[in-house]
Design a protein around this motif. Structure first.
Motif, PDB file in Angstrom:
ATOM      1  N   ASP A 317      57.792 104.603  -4.597  1.00  0.00           N
ATOM      2  CA  ASP A 317      57.824 105.940  -5.189  1.00  0.00           C
ATOM      3  C   ASP A 317      56.757 106.031  -6.272  1.00  0.00           C
ATOM      4  OD1 ASP A 317      58.871 104.308  -7.138  1.00  0.00           O
ATOM      5  OD2 ASP A 317      60.871 105.202  -7.108  1.00  0.00           O
ATOM      6  N   HIS A 318      56.832 107.047  -7.104  1.00  0.00           N
ATOM      7  CA  HIS A 318      55.823 107.212  -8.157  1.00  0.00           C
ATOM      8  C   HIS A 318      55.839 106.046  -9.146  1.00  0.00           C
ATOM      9  CE1 HIS A 318      55.605 111.364  -6.662  1.00  0.00           C
ATOM     10  NE2 HIS A 318      54.449 111.440  -7.274  1.00  0.00           N
ATOM     11  N   ALA A 319      57.035 105.532  -9.452  1.00  0.00           N
ATOM     12  CA  ALA A 319      57.110 104.408 -10.384  1.00  0.00           C
ATOM     13  C   ALA A 319      56.405 103.190  -9.801  1.00  0.00           C
ATOM     14  CB  ALA A 319      58.577 104.080 -10.685  1.00  0.00           C
ATOM     15  N   GLN A 320      56.663 102.892  -8.536  1.00  0.00           N
ATOM     16  CA  GLN A 320      56.033 101.735  -7.912  1.00  0.00           C
ATOM     17  C   GLN A 320      54.524 101.917  -7.820  1.00  0.00           C
ATOM     18  OE1 GLN A 320      57.743  98.951  -7.032  1.00  0.00           O
ATOM     19  NE2 GLN A 320      55.800  97.935  -6.572  1.00  0.00           N
ATOM     20  N   HIS A 321      54.094 103.126  -7.500  1.00  0.00           N
ATOM     21  CA  HIS A 321      52.653 103.383  -7.409  1.00  0.00           C
ATOM     22  C   HIS A 321      51.966 103.141  -8.747  1.00  0.00           C
ATOM     23  CE1 HIS A 321      48.903 105.140  -6.058  1.00  0.00           C
ATOM     24  NE2 HIS A 321      48.911 105.928  -7.122  1.00  0.00           N
ATOM     25  N   HIS A 322      52.568 103.676  -9.818  1.00  0.00           N
ATOM     26  CA  HIS A 322      51.965 103.470 -11.131  1.00  0.00           C
ATOM     27  C   HIS A 322      52.057 102.006 -11.562  1.00  0.00           C
ATOM     28  CE1 HIS A 322      52.322 107.935 -11.513  1.00  0.00           C
ATOM     29  NE2 HIS A 322      51.173 107.748 -12.102  1.00  0.00           N
ATOM     30  N   GLY A 323      53.147 101.322 -11.171  1.00  0.00           N
ATOM     31  CA  GLY A 323      53.260  99.915 -11.510  1.00  0.00           C
ATOM     32  C   GLY A 323      52.207  99.074 -10.825  1.00  0.00           C
ATOM     33  N   ASP A 324      52.018  99.277  -9.522  1.00  0.00           N
ATOM     34  CA  ASP A 324      51.047  98.468  -8.786  1.00  0.00           C
ATOM     35  C   ASP A 324      49.618  98.731  -9.242  1.00  0.00           C
ATOM     36  OD1 ASP A 324      52.968  97.188  -7.353  1.00  0.00           O
ATOM     37  OD2 ASP A 324      52.606  98.225  -5.456  1.00  0.00           O
ATOM     38  N   ARG A 346      49.679 103.833 -17.062  1.00  0.00           N
ATOM     39  CA  ARG A 346      50.323 103.618 -15.758  1.00  0.00           C
ATOM     40  C   ARG A 346      51.552 102.725 -15.882  1.00  0.00           C
ATOM     41  NH1 ARG A 346      47.091 104.918 -11.025  1.00  0.00           N
ATOM     42  NH2 ARG A 346      45.186 105.964 -11.715  1.00  0.00           N
ATOM     43  N   LEU A 347      51.457 101.670 -16.651  1.00  0.00           N
ATOM     44  CA  LEU A 347      52.599 100.771 -16.806  1.00  0.00           C
ATOM     45  C   LEU A 347      53.752 101.448 -17.542  1.00  0.00           C
ATOM     46  CD1 LEU A 347      50.683  97.467 -17.628  1.00  0.00           C
ATOM     47  CD2 LEU A 347      51.938  97.988 -15.523  1.00  0.00           C
ATOM     48  N   THR A 348      53.419 102.330 -18.476  1.00  0.00           N
ATOM     49  CA  THR A 348      54.467 103.081 -19.180  1.00  0.00           C
ATOM     50  C   THR A 348      55.212 103.999 -18.212  1.00  0.00           C
ATOM     51  OG1 THR A 348      53.251 103.031 -21.284  1.00  0.00           O
ATOM     52  CG2 THR A 348      54.936 104.728 -21.025  1.00  0.00           C
ATOM     53  N   LYS A 349      54.470 104.708 -17.365  1.00  0.00           N
ATOM     54  CA  LYS A 349      55.115 105.581 -16.366  1.00  0.00           C
ATOM     55  C   LYS A 349      55.977 104.767 -15.407  1.00  0.00           C
ATOM     56  CE  LYS A 349      51.717 109.336 -16.325  1.00  0.00           C
ATOM     57  NZ  LYS A 349      50.720 110.075 -15.507  1.00  0.00           N
ATOM     58  N   ALA A 350      55.480 103.587 -15.052  1.00  0.00           N
ATOM     59  CA  ALA A 350      56.251 102.739 -14.140  1.00  0.00           C
ATOM     60  C   ALA A 350      57.546 102.285 -14.786  1.00  0.00           C
ATOM     61  CB  ALA A 350      55.419 101.529 -13.719  1.00  0.00           C
ATOM     62  N   MET A 351      57.463 101.752 -15.989  1.00  0.00           N
ATOM     63  CA  MET A 351      58.638 101.224 -16.661  1.00  0.00           C
ATOM     64  C   MET A 351      59.681 102.317 -16.887  1.00  0.00           C
ATOM     65  SD  MET A 351      58.737  98.914 -20.108  1.00  0.00           S
ATOM     66  CE  MET A 351      60.210  98.003 -20.577  1.00  0.00           C
ATOM     67  N   ASP A 352      59.220 103.498 -17.228  1.00  0.00           N
ATOM     68  CA  ASP A 352      60.147 104.613 -17.461  1.00  0.00           C
ATOM     69  C   ASP A 352      60.722 105.172 -16.161  1.00  0.00           C
ATOM     70  OD1 ASP A 352      59.729 104.404 -20.172  1.00  0.00           O
ATOM     71  OD2 ASP A 352      58.236 106.013 -20.260  1.00  0.00           O
ATOM     72  N   GLY A 353      60.006 104.973 -15.059  1.00  0.00           N
ATOM     73  CA  GLY A 353      60.401 105.594 -13.810  1.00  0.00           C
ATOM     74  C   GLY A 353      61.289 104.760 -12.915  1.00  0.00           C
ATOM     75  N   ALA A 357      68.084 100.191  -9.650  1.00  0.00           N
ATOM     76  CA  ALA A 357      68.053  99.395  -8.413  1.00  0.00           C
ATOM     77  C   ALA A 357      66.851  98.456  -8.381  1.00  0.00           C
ATOM     78  CB  ALA A 357      68.021 100.317  -7.194  1.00  0.00           C
ATOM     79  N   TYR A 358      65.892  98.660  -9.296  1.00  0.00           N
ATOM     80  CA  TYR A 358      64.661  97.864  -9.279  1.00  0.00           C
ATOM     81  C   TYR A 358      64.455  97.173 -10.624  1.00  0.00           C
ATOM     82  CZ  TYR A 358      63.904 100.347  -4.951  1.00  0.00           C
ATOM     83  OH  TYR A 358      64.061 100.849  -3.688  1.00  0.00           O
ATOM     84  N   VAL A 359      65.391  96.295 -10.936  1.00  0.00           N
ATOM     85  CA  VAL A 359      65.369  95.588 -12.212  1.00  0.00           C
ATOM     86  C   VAL A 359      64.120  94.724 -12.330  1.00  0.00           C
ATOM     87  CG1 VAL A 359      66.557  93.888 -13.640  1.00  0.00           C
ATOM     88  CG2 VAL A 359      67.873  95.614 -12.406  1.00  0.00           C
ATOM     89  N   ARG A 360      63.802  93.979 -11.267  1.00  0.00           N
ATOM     90  CA  ARG A 360      62.647  93.075 -11.355  1.00  0.00           C
ATOM     91  C   ARG A 360      61.350  93.851 -11.563  1.00  0.00           C
ATOM     92  NH1 ARG A 360      62.106  89.655  -6.313  1.00  0.00           N
ATOM     93  NH2 ARG A 360      61.479  91.671  -5.489  1.00  0.00           N
ATOM     94  N   SER A 361      61.164  94.941 -10.837  1.00  0.00           N
ATOM     95  CA  SER A 361      59.940  95.730 -10.989  1.00  0.00           C
ATOM     96  C   SER A 361      59.813  96.261 -12.413  1.00  0.00           C
ATOM     97  CB  SER A 361      59.944  96.891  -9.991  1.00  0.00           C
ATOM     98  OG  SER A 361      59.920  96.422  -8.665  1.00  0.00           O
ATOM     99  N   ARG A 362      60.939  96.709 -12.979  1.00  0.00           N
ATOM    100  CA  ARG A 362      60.917  97.183 -14.364  1.00  0.00           C
ATOM    101  C   ARG A 362      60.552  96.042 -15.315  1.00  0.00           C
ATOM    102  NH1 ARG A 362      66.468  99.268 -15.969  1.00  0.00           N
ATOM    103  NH2 ARG A 362      65.866 101.118 -14.773  1.00  0.00           N
TER     104      ARG A 362
END
Length: 434
Positions: A317-324, A346-353, A357-362
């Motif tokens: 989703d948008h969080a994963q896209h900004h994280g990657d 980008r990392l801020t948007k990912a962490m907030d998004g 269900a995605y603890v590790r990604s956060r």
């Protein structure tokens, strides 16, 4: 404005008729595909694809859908016609005997079917069936979905590691069983999906040899099933693992290979592989190429539409896209001296998004963000972000998360006299030891 649902042709087959009836019952009950999916533990996209006869449905799932829709057995009874038609098609296609894998086929590549998988020696294992049914394939897909969910919540080093190989042992046995040719593609796609999920989990646990074998096997299964979407997932994970292990050139090769027929992939899948390219280029110090890959990823992600991806791509989703993309920009900032602003945003948007269900990604994105701020910005801001990230890290068994927090700890060294930074480093040591 919502698109009008695609008309369904119920004259093509009994399965198509059943799918249309499923939609009719869903509409009669006033349920969206998402709400019905929640009742049977599937995504709304999967429900829609079952309705359009684009995804496998077995008798057990058909019964659960009948119950969820309070159809009074109508869908169950209609499903008998689906099974009767499938049996007739398989008999016509295989008038002599059921299919068995030939010697040297994908079923035995990489040695994954030879002997006991790691961690299973001496344990009694359930024997797979001698003849494969659609319900067996559905079980493999359910196992893959459960493992992926646990892996995202707890990391690859937790309870996931103790249960993985028993499930693969059973699933891989299906490839050596008899199966009608009409089930071959679905069977290999399901086993390939399970192997890829397991490979990604092994990568997170730093069991890299197992991870490579599992991901390669998953790719072979995907190619046997002619499933380009699944092949892209395998190559994406192979690319990410290679980059993480210090061979970004290999990672770039995997990512480029995944994009060979980009026209067969969805925008999200293309973006996923462009992210791997960006991270590989960044690790190689090729700033221009990395920025171009990030830009291309943004461009194709902007074309994504709901409902066009396989259910297992729902994570992107948008969080994963900004994280990657943020991870690639992070490397550019720290390794090539680029402005940290892009990575930070980008990392801020990912962490907030990221959802719960995605603890590790956060945790991974938050730790990267804290490290970036500690290295280039305000240490007080970095402390706030770091403690939030450690809240997530503490719920995981993930060697990737551990390595990232140790990198954060090293960046804290520049503020060795700050009491709050000292307390953060002590918390990091405690989190790593647990």
């Amino acid at each position: 404005m919502p698109q009008k649902p695609k008309p369904l042709d119920d004259t093509k087959s009994a399965r198509a008729w059943w799918g249309k009836e499923l939609r009719n019952w869903r509409n009669a009950r006033g349920l969206s595909s998402k709400r019905l999916g929640a009742k049977v533990h599937l995504s709304g996209t999967m429900i829609e694809r079952i309705e359009k006869d684009e995804r496998l449905c077995g008798a057990e799932l058909a019964g659960r859908l009948d119950d969820a829709l309070e159809a009074g057995g109508a869908l169950r009874r209609l499903w008998r016609l689906v099974e009767k038609e499938a049996a007739g098609q398989c008999a016509d296609a295989d008038s002599s005997a059921p299919v068995r894998p030939q010697a040297g086929s994908v079923a035995r590549d990489d040695g994954l079917l030879d002997g006991s998988p790691p961690g299973l020696a001496g344990l009694e294992q359930a024997a797979p069936p001698t003849v494969v049914r659609p319900e067996d394939i559905a079980q493999v897909l359910a196992a893959a979905a459960t493992i992926a969910e646990w892996d995202n919540l707890y990391g690859g080093g937790g309870i996931v590691r103790s249960s993985l190989y028993g499930q693969l042992s059973w699933a891989r046995g299906l490839l050596a069983a008899e199966y009608p040719s009409c089930l071959e593609a679905d069977l290999f796609a399901a086993v390939g999906r399970l192997s890829i999920v397991m490979g990604a989990s092994a990568f997170d646990a730093y069991e890299h040899e197992d991870a490579t074998r599992l991901l390669r096997f998953g790719r072979l299964c995907a190619e046997r099933a002619d499933d380009w979407h699944l092949r892209a997932a395998a190559l994406n994970w192979l690319a990410r693992q290679s980059i993480w292990c210090g061979t970004p050139d290999d990672g770039l090769t995997h990512a480029e290979n995944g994009l060979v027929r980009a026209d067969r992939l969805t925008p999200r899948e293309q973006a996923m592989l462009h992210n791997a390219r960006a991270r590989a280029w960044a690790r190689m110090g090729r700033t221009g190429e990395a920025l171009a890959a990030i830009g291309r990823s943004d461009e194709v992600f902007g074309l994504a539409q709901e409902g066009e991806d396989a259910v297992w791509m729902s994570y992107y989703d948008h969080a994963q896209h900004h994280g990657d993309t943020g991870h690639a920009a992070f490397d550019l900032a720290l390794l090539s001296g680029q402005s940290p602003a892009v990575a930070s945003a980008r990392l801020t948007k990912a962490m907030d998004g990221y959802t719960d269900a995605y603890v590790r990604s956060r945790a991974l994105s938050g730790t990267k963000l804290a490290t970036l701020i500690m290295a280039t910005g305000d240490p007080e801001e970095a402390l706030t972000v770091a403690h939030r990230a450690l809240d997530a890290v503490g719920r995981l068994r993930s060697n990737r998360a551990v390595e990232d927090v140790m990198t954060l700890s090293r960046e804290c060294g520049r503020y060795a006299d700050d009491a709050e930074v000292i307390a953060l480093r002590e918390r990091i040591v405690s989190a790593v030891r647990l």
